[in-house]
Motif scaffolding. Structure first.
Motif, short mmCIF file in Angstrom:
data_model
loop_
_atom_site.label_atom_id
_atom_site.label_comp_id
_atom_site.label_asym_id
_atom_site.label_seq_id
_atom_site.Cartn_x
_atom_site.Cartn_y
_atom_site.Cartn_z
N SER A 94 0.82 -1.21 0.00
CA SER A 94 0.00 0.00 0.00
C SER A 94 0.85 1.26 0.00
N LEU A 96 -0.53 -7.68 -3.22
CA LEU A 96 -1.48 -7.17 -4.21
C LEU A 96 -2.67 -6.50 -3.54
N VAL A 104 -3.61 -2.50 -4.14
CA VAL A 104 -4.93 -2.04 -4.58
C VAL A 104 -5.52 -1.07 -3.56
N ILE A 131 -6.36 2.90 -4.31
CA ILE A 131 -7.71 3.41 -4.12
C ILE A 131 -7.72 4.58 -3.13
#
Length: 81
Positions: free
Chosen positions: A24, A71, A75, A79
Motif C-alpha cells: 500500500s 497485491l 490495490v 484506491i
C-alpha cells in the motif's frame, strides 16, 4: 494474534500484514509522486498505510500467500489516493 494461537499461523498473519503495508505504501509513493508533479503528499502516505492495514484485516480469514497480500495492499493504497 490469531484465533488459534498457533505459532505458524501467527507468523503467516504477521508476514501478510507487513506485505500489505509495504504494497500500500509503495504504490502510494509511486502514484502520489506522479499526481503531484514529483512531490510526495504526506496525507496520501498516511491514508494508504491505514487502507493497507484495513484491507488485509478484512481479508484475514482468506487463504492467501504473501504475494496476494502484497497485491491487496497495492490495490488498497491506489484506491486511497
Amino acid at each position: 494474534a490469531t484465533e488459534t494461537g498457533d505459532a505458524s499461523n501467527e507468523m503467516h498473519c504477521l508476514i501478510n500484514t507487513i506485505m500489505a503495508l509495504i504494497g500500500s505504501t509503495g504504490a502510494t509513493f509511486y502514484l502520489s509522486q506522479h499526481l503531484n508533479e514529483g512531490k510526495f503528499d504526506a496525507v496520501h502516505i498516511q491514508n494508504s498505510t491505514l487502507a493497507g492495514g484495513v484491507a488485509i484485516g478484512a481479508t484475514a480469514r482468506l487463504a492467501m500467500g504473501p504475494g496476494s497480500a502484497l497485491l491487496v495492499g497495492m490495490v488498497a493504497g491506489l484506491i486511497s489516493v
